[in-house]
Design an enzyme around this catalytic site. Structure first.
Site, PDB file in Angstrom:
ATOM      1  N   HIS A  97     -17.035 -24.439   2.453  1.00 50.59           N
ATOM      2  CA  HIS A  97     -15.610 -24.199   2.146  1.00 50.59           C
ATOM      3  C   HIS A  97     -15.641 -23.529   0.784  1.00 50.59           C
ATOM      4  O   HIS A  97     -16.165 -24.120  -0.178  1.00 50.59           O
ATOM      5  CB  HIS A  97     -14.868 -25.553   2.127  1.00 50.59           C
ATOM      6  CG  HIS A  97     -13.409 -25.493   1.761  1.00 50.59           C
ATOM      7  ND1 HIS A  97     -12.433 -26.129   2.508  1.00 50.59           N
ATOM      8  CD2 HIS A  97     -12.759 -24.922   0.724  1.00 50.59           C
ATOM      9  CE1 HIS A  97     -11.242 -25.936   1.945  1.00 50.59           C
ATOM     10  NE2 HIS A  97     -11.421 -25.210   0.844  1.00 50.59           N
ATOM     11  N   HIS A  99     -15.825 -22.349  -2.759  1.00 48.57           N
ATOM     12  CA  HIS A  99     -15.596 -23.129  -3.978  1.00 48.57           C
ATOM     13  C   HIS A  99     -16.330 -22.499  -5.147  1.00 48.57           C
ATOM     14  O   HIS A  99     -17.338 -21.816  -4.980  1.00 48.57           O
ATOM     15  CB  HIS A  99     -16.043 -24.588  -3.799  1.00 48.57           C
ATOM     16  CG  HIS A  99     -17.477 -24.756  -3.402  1.00 48.57           C
ATOM     17  ND1 HIS A  99     -17.913 -24.586  -2.109  1.00 48.57           N
ATOM     18  CD2 HIS A  99     -18.580 -25.089  -4.119  1.00 48.57           C
ATOM     19  CE1 HIS A  99     -19.216 -24.805  -2.053  1.00 48.57           C
ATOM     20  NE2 HIS A  99     -19.658 -25.101  -3.269  1.00 48.57           N
TER      21      HIS A  99
HETATM   22  P1  AMP Z   1     -22.635 -26.117  -3.269  1.00 49.23           P
HETATM   23  O1  AMP Z   1     -24.022 -26.674  -3.302  1.00 49.23           O
HETATM   24  O2  AMP Z   1     -22.416 -24.914  -4.112  1.00 49.23           O
HETATM   25  O3  AMP Z   1     -22.157 -25.942  -1.841  1.00 49.23           O
HETATM   26  O4  AMP Z   1     -21.706 -27.223  -3.944  1.00 49.23           O
HETATM   27  C1  AMP Z   1     -21.222 -28.346  -3.289  1.00 49.23           C
HETATM   28  C2  AMP Z   1     -20.927 -29.364  -4.344  1.00 49.23           C
HETATM   29  O5  AMP Z   1     -20.120 -30.382  -3.776  1.00 49.23           O
HETATM   30  C3  AMP Z   1     -22.165 -30.075  -4.913  1.00 49.23           C
HETATM   31  O6  AMP Z   1     -22.259 -29.814  -6.311  1.00 49.23           O
HETATM   32  C4  AMP Z   1     -21.910 -31.547  -4.614  1.00 49.23           C
HETATM   33  O7  AMP Z   1     -22.330 -32.399  -5.660  1.00 49.23           O
HETATM   34  C5  AMP Z   1     -20.411 -31.573  -4.431  1.00 49.23           C
HETATM   35  N1  AMP Z   1     -19.908 -32.663  -3.612  1.00 49.23           N
HETATM   36  C6  AMP Z   1     -20.391 -33.105  -2.434  1.00 49.23           C
HETATM   37  N2  AMP Z   1     -19.638 -34.119  -1.963  1.00 49.23           N
HETATM   38  C7  AMP Z   1     -18.657 -34.334  -2.876  1.00 49.23           C
HETATM   39  C8  AMP Z   1     -17.561 -35.256  -2.977  1.00 49.23           C
HETATM   40  N3  AMP Z   1     -17.305 -36.172  -2.019  1.00 49.23           N
HETATM   41  N4  AMP Z   1     -16.776 -35.198  -4.075  1.00 49.23           N
HETATM   42  C9  AMP Z   1     -17.021 -34.282  -5.056  1.00 49.23           C
HETATM   43  N5  AMP Z   1     -18.012 -33.375  -4.999  1.00 49.23           N
HETATM   44  C10 AMP Z   1     -18.825 -33.401  -3.940  1.00 49.23           C
HETATM   45 ZN    ZN Z   2     -12.561 -26.776   4.477  1.00 46.70          ZN
END
Ligand code: AMP
Ligand code: ZN
Length: 113
Positions: A97, A99
């Site tokens: 998603h 971000h």
């Molecule tokens: P990416 O690796 O760029 O896809 O980043 C995904 C991010 O989402 C990682 O830094 C994770 O630590 C973070 N993440 C995963 N689950 C959660 C959650 N439940 N709440 C907050 N951050 C999350």
């Molecule tokens: Zn989504």
């Protein structure tokens, strides 16, 4: 759709919200890589990654980048900050998603992996 970040926006999965408006949502990363680590996302599942940004959904990206300085200021990032978007497997994108990571609160290393 089974999407972690859509569930966070819906409140189905709890998060530490730092900003929200009509288009975007920002919350603390659960596994912070810096003293301040905030994720900023479109509220709707309009793109899985940067690869899916289009003229139709780029307003979400524009809003995110308009608000990054506001979110950074509110988070106390007076010394600067870094914005990162991981796109695809080589960048270790784990949540499909769109971000953006906002990192700061210390002198960040320049290592890119
Ligand atoms: P990416 O690796 O760029 O896809 O980043 C995904 C991010 O989402 C990682 O830094 C994770 O630590 C973070 N993440 C995963 N689950 C959660 C959650 N439940 N709440 C907050 N951050 C999350
Ligand atoms: Zn989504």
């Amino acid at each position: 759709m089974e999407c972690l970040f859509c569930k966070i926006v819906d409140g189905e999965i709890p998060s530490k919200k730092v900003y929200e408006d009509d288009l975007i949502f920002a919350f603390c990363d659960i596994n912070p890589m810096a003293p301040v680590h905030i994720l900023i996302i479109p509220k709707v599942h309009t793109a899985s990654s940067m690869d899916e940004i289009t003229p139709e959904n780029s307003k979400y990206v524009a809003r995110i980048f308009e608000k990054i300085p506001v979110i950074a200021k509110d988070a106390g990032l007076t010394g600067g900050y870094r914005v990162i978007a991981n796109c695809g497997p080589d960048a270790d994108q784990t949540v499909q998603h769109l971000h953006f990571h906002l990192l700061g609160g210390k002198k960040l290393s320049v290592q890119l992996g």
